[in-house]
Structure formats: C-alpha cells, structure tokens
Design an enzyme around this catalytic site. Structure first.
Site, short mmCIF file in Angstrom:
data_model
loop_
_atom_site.label_atom_id
_atom_site.label_comp_id
_atom_site.label_asym_id
_atom_site.label_seq_id
_atom_site.Cartn_x
_atom_site.Cartn_y
_atom_site.Cartn_z
N GLY A 158 0.85 -1.32 -0.03
CA GLY A 158 -0.08 0.10 0.07
C GLY A 158 0.82 1.27 0.08
O GLY A 158 0.13 2.22 -0.23
N GLU A 192 3.86 -6.38 2.46
CA GLU A 192 3.84 -6.98 0.75
C GLU A 192 3.86 -5.63 -0.14
O GLU A 192 3.10 -5.50 -0.81
CB GLU A 192 2.48 -7.54 0.78
CG GLU A 192 2.22 -8.78 1.52
CD GLU A 192 0.89 -9.32 1.46
OE1 GLU A 192 -0.10 -8.41 1.42
OE2 GLU A 192 0.81 -10.44 2.18
N TYR A 235 -9.14 5.57 -11.89
CA TYR A 235 -9.04 6.24 -10.59
C TYR A 235 -8.78 7.69 -11.01
O TYR A 235 -8.30 8.45 -9.82
CB TYR A 235 -7.70 5.48 -9.85
CG TYR A 235 -7.35 4.16 -9.97
CD1 TYR A 235 -8.55 3.23 -9.28
CD2 TYR A 235 -6.42 3.65 -10.37
CE1 TYR A 235 -8.46 2.01 -9.37
CE2 TYR A 235 -6.22 2.23 -10.49
CZ TYR A 235 -7.35 1.38 -9.84
OH TYR A 235 -7.28 0.11 -9.89
N CYS A 269 -11.48 3.60 -29.06
CA CYS A 269 -12.62 4.19 -29.58
C CYS A 269 -13.61 4.52 -28.45
O CYS A 269 -14.64 4.22 -28.55
CB CYS A 269 -13.33 3.22 -30.39
SG CYS A 269 -12.60 2.64 -32.06
N GLU A 270 -12.83 5.61 -27.75
CA GLU A 270 -13.72 6.03 -26.39
C GLU A 270 -13.21 7.53 -26.14
O GLU A 270 -11.94 7.73 -26.08
CB GLU A 270 -13.29 5.31 -25.12
CG GLU A 270 -13.71 3.76 -25.18
CD GLU A 270 -14.52 3.47 -23.96
OE1 GLU A 270 -14.93 4.19 -23.17
OE2 GLU A 270 -14.75 2.21 -24.01
N TYR A 277 0.75 -1.85 -12.01
CA TYR A 277 -0.62 -1.83 -12.51
C TYR A 277 -0.79 -1.22 -13.84
O TYR A 277 -1.78 -0.63 -14.18
CB TYR A 277 -1.43 -1.03 -11.30
CG TYR A 277 -1.25 -1.62 -10.12
CD1 TYR A 277 -1.75 -3.01 -9.80
CD2 TYR A 277 -0.61 -0.97 -9.16
CE1 TYR A 277 -1.62 -3.63 -8.53
CE2 TYR A 277 -0.43 -1.60 -7.80
CZ TYR A 277 -0.87 -2.96 -7.63
OH TYR A 277 -0.51 -3.45 -6.18
N1 LLP Z 1 -1.10 -7.10 -0.49
C1 LLP Z 1 -2.60 -7.16 -0.53
C2 LLP Z 1 -3.37 -8.19 0.06
C3 LLP Z 1 -2.94 -6.43 -1.52
O1 LLP Z 1 -4.40 -6.41 -1.93
C4 LLP Z 1 -2.32 -5.42 -2.39
C5 LLP Z 1 -2.85 -4.54 -3.61
C6 LLP Z 1 -0.68 -5.28 -2.01
C7 LLP Z 1 -0.48 -6.29 -1.26
C8 LLP Z 1 0.07 -4.46 -3.05
O2 LLP Z 1 -0.30 -3.09 -2.69
P1 LLP Z 1 0.71 -1.95 -3.22
O3 LLP Z 1 1.91 -2.02 -2.60
O4 LLP Z 1 1.01 -2.23 -4.74
O5 LLP Z 1 -0.03 -0.72 -3.18
N2 LLP Z 1 -4.77 -1.37 -9.29
C9 LLP Z 1 -4.62 -0.60 -8.20
C10 LLP Z 1 -4.12 -0.93 -6.98
C11 LLP Z 1 -4.68 -2.08 -6.48
C12 LLP Z 1 -4.25 -2.72 -5.36
C13 LLP Z 1 -4.79 -4.03 -4.97
N3 LLP Z 1 -4.10 -4.74 -3.82
C14 LLP Z 1 -3.84 0.89 -8.84
O6 LLP Z 1 -3.50 0.79 -9.77
O7 LLP Z 1 -3.63 1.80 -8.15
#
Ligand code: LLP
Length: 433
Positions: free
Chosen positions: A253, A290, A334, A361-362, A391
């Site tokens: 996160g 993580e 987002y 096409c959007e 992502y």
């Molecule tokens: N651990 C768990 C259980 C998660 O659900 C996630 C992300 C992470 C770790 C890794 O999070 P990070 O460090 O990458 O923030 N598609 C969205 C982000 C969705 C994240 C989902 N879970 C975006 O592009 O911002």
C-alpha cells in the site's frame, strides 16, 4: 492550486520521477540502464514498457533490509512476468500471489511454492488444492467459506494449510475508495470490530486442516500518509498479542510520487513507522509487508509515438499516442495523474498544454488530462510517461484488439526482451472460429 501548478507552469520534468539509472546524453536525450531510449524504441517499436533492472533490484533490497529476509513479500499483482518473479526472489523477497494464475507464473519462473503466499477473497477449490499440493508457503484466509473449503479439502487428505487470517482492522486509509480495503465496509477479510476476526482465528487454531501462522491486513493502496499504516499496525499488533500468532503481515500500500511535487515515504521510512508501532504495542514476533507499487512503479517508463496532434482553437489541443487505456487504465479507473515528456529533450521546458489521449474508440481514453510538453512536439516524436511500472502492464487489456506492448529490461548498457509484443495470432489463439 494543483500539484502541477505548484511545481511551476512549464517546468521541465522532475528527474526524480525517472528510474534510478536514467541519464541524459550529450544531445539532451534520455538513456536508461546505459541504453538510448530512442534506439530501444526503434528496435522494439512502440508502445514499449522499459524497466530499469538496477532500480527494481535496489527497491527489493531496500524492502529486505527494512523488514528482514522472510518478511519482505513482493505483491506480484503490481507487475508480473517470469523475469520479475525471479528477480524479486533472487533479491531475497517472497511472493504474494493473488490467484492461481499469478501462482502459475511464479512456479513457471522456477520460484518454489514455499516462497509464495496465496491471497484472494474468493479462492476456488482448484486454486486452494493446487496451492496445497504444490507446497504453498502460506494461505491468507479471507472468509468463513474459505475455512469451510479448507476443512473439506483437508478431509480429502491434502497437506495441512499454514494460514494467515486476513483481518479488516477498521482503519480507513486516505486513498481512492476503489483501492481502500481496511475499513469495516469491505469485501476483504474478517471484521475486527464485530468479532469475526477473533472467531476466524479460533477456528483456524482448532481445525485439523489449518495451522495458524499469523495475522494479515492490508488497508489500501497508494497511501501516502505513514500515519494510516502506523494506526493499522498498532491495532493489528494489539490484536495479535492476544493469540499465538508467530507473524504479522501488514500488507502493501505504500504510495509513490506520480507527478511533480508529490512526496511519499520511502520503503525504509514506512518500515520504521510500522515496526515501531508494533513494538510499542508489545508485539515482538516478525512483522512482514507486501509492497508492490513501491518496488516497481518508478522503475519503468512507457514509450509511445505521437500519431496525431489536433488543435481546436479556443478549446484544447489533443495529442494522440499509439497506446492508451489498454496499457494504462489507471487514469480512467482512478483519475490518476501522470507526467509526460519527450525522451529526445528531457530537460526542455514544457510550456504547451495538451490532452494526451490513446487510440481507443472512447472519448474517455485519456492518459493525461492536462499534460505540459515542449512546444515543438511533433507527429512522429517519442513521448514517454514515467512511473508506469505498477498496474499498467498487469492491468492491461486487448480492448479494440490492440496487441499488448512488450516489456524490456535494461541494465549496464544491455537490454533484454522479457515479454514480447502480442501479435494478431495471439489475439486469435483462444478464438475457435
Ligand atoms: N497485499 C495485498 C493483500 C493487496 O491487496 C495489495 C494490493 C498489495 C499487497 C500491494 O499493494 P501496493 O503496495 O502495490 O499498493 N490497481 C490499483 C491498485 C490495487 C491494489 C490491490 N491490492 C492501482 O493501480 O492503483
């Protein structure tokens, strides 16, 4: 005043948004990992994802140093291919896999299942079975139904599952509501406040099919405020101290700066906040994390070619590139902001405003609502967006039957293709006619 305005209208790109080994040659053009970006674009075509391998390795090492070996888990959903899975494991990380597909890629990369943690709020019987038969390191259990499924699978003679119980700690992270997960109203995890988390822990402790190894939470993604992590860590550490939890995993996160003027804690700063909060709450067992985005986002740029420039006097100027929402859906999903620049003139002032759009096409296929670019940008130029390593490729699609771009790793003057560009044959591979 927007963040971009704060950085000064027309300012050149802030080089801190570029990967670690980014440099500018004598002609003012961008190099990455000692390779000319223009030459790479010529060689591999556009759009193109370019990853700086040294940057990826440095962030993995930082996470391992901050949380300790065995506690730094790369969230593969941010960006996964076999080369990335191997790289993260070579640097000492474990892997967070969120589906049977992500686990399959990790295994195909030669990563042992014991180095993987399986996540997901709706794991299928097949995913659970495959994880257990391949010797998964741990399963982060998300629901009572999943505990039922593990019991049923256990009765069929599969190995006992080492489990983390995923807890929803009731901490609201300041981020886009689509990616906030720590609040009570969430599809993920067992609610702490209503007693479900405690019930789940008791069940995991007493079931013959599960072996409780720890507790897990993840409050959201792209979070810039270290306090949110500190609050979650405190709540989780206090809760964990009541059980025989040998490990606490506090999710990913950590946010990263995407546009001029944004600032985020480093991986090291983040670790200090959560580890201090855990210690203060009396939790002395290992604490894991993580990170996904913080490892890969700033390691990559996407290189496009400008195809059309359309000026509508007194309205705006549209600049179209040869990719779009299929290689970076984040602006559409987002409202995420990005910067853009010309690899041939990295240090040039960006005095003219454009809406940078893709080729789908959007009307909503917008990459940058209000980009600043050098005034002499022309059709045929390469245009790059930094901080696209997380992502983008992983959430890419084939909308309008576009072929997904290749991924190239660069390091020490060498480049290697790790994911080739898709072809029309790939698009037809599952189409039985
Ligand atoms: N651990 C768990 C259980 C998660 O659900 C996630 C992300 C992470 C770790 C890794 O999070 P990070 O460090 O990458 O923030 N598609 C969205 C982000 C969705 C994240 C989902 N879970 C975006 O592009 O911002």
């Amino acid at each position: 005043m927007t963040v971009a305005d704060a950085a000064g209208d027309g300012a050149a790109l802030d080089r801190r948004l570029l990967p670690d080994t980014a440099d500018v040659d004598a002609a003012g053009a961008l190099t990455l990992g000692g390779c000319s970006v223009a030459e790479l674009a010529h060689h591999y075509g556009t759009p193109l994802f370019l990853y700086d391998e040294a940057h990826l390795r440095a962030r993995c090492r930082e996470a391992v140093a901050a949380f300790g070996a065995g506690n730094a888990i790369y969230a593969t959903k941010a960006f996964l291919c076999r080369a990335m899975a191997r790289l993260a494991v070579e640097e000492g990380m474990l892997l967070d896999v969120a589906s049977g597909g992500e686990l399959g890629v990790a295994l195909a990369a030669g990563v042992p299942a014991s180095s993987c943690v399986l996540h997901g709020n709706n794991k299928s019987d097949d995913e659970l079975r495959r994880a257990l038969t391949s010797g998964i390191g741990a399963i982060a259990v998300d629901s009572f139904d999943e505990l039922d499924r593990l019991d049923a699978i256990g009765r069929q003679g599969l190995p006992v599952a080492d489990v983390l119980i995923r807890v929803t700690p009731g901490v609201h992270a300041h981020t886009h509501h689509y990616i906030a997960t720590g609040q009570d109203d969430s599809k993920f995890g067992f609610n702490l406040a209503n007693g479900d988390a405690e019930l789940a822990v008791r069940r995991a402790e007493s079931s013959a099919a599960t072996n409780l190894v720890g507790l897990h939470c993840h409050i959201g993604s792209n979070v810039f405020d270290a306090d949110s992590f500190g609050r979650a860590a405190h709540v989780m550490a206090a809760f964990a101290s009541r059980f025989d939890a040998r490990q606490l995993v506090l999710g990913g996160g950590l946010g990263v700066p995407y546009v001029q003027g944004e600032q985020a804690p480093s991986i090291t700063d983040w670790a200090r906040v959560v580890l201090d909060a855990c210690t203060a709450a009396g939790f002395t067992e290992p604490v894991g994390a993580e990170p996904g985005r913080a490892i890969v986002a700033a390691a990559a740029i996407t290189v496009y070619r400008v195809g059309t420039i359309k000026d509508i006097p007194d309205v705006r100027t549209y600049l179209s590139v040869d990719g779009g929402m299929s290689d970076n859906p984040r602006p559409v999903l987002y409202g995420s902001g990005y910067e853009a620049f010309l690899p041939r003139a990295v240090e040039a002032e960006r005095t003219r405003r454009f809406r940078v759009v893709g080729k789908h096409c959007e009307s909503g296929d917008v990459l940058l609502q209000d980009a600043r670019l050098p005034a002499d940008v022309a059709v045929g130029d390469l245009l790059a967006t930094p901080v696209t390593g997380a992502y983008g490729h992983s959430m890419g699609s084939n909308y309008n039957k576009l072929c997904r771009p290749p991924v190239v790793f660069v390091a020490d003057g060498e480049h290697r293709l790790v994911v080739r560009r898709e072809t029309i044959d790939d698009l037809l591979a599952t189409d039985l006619g």
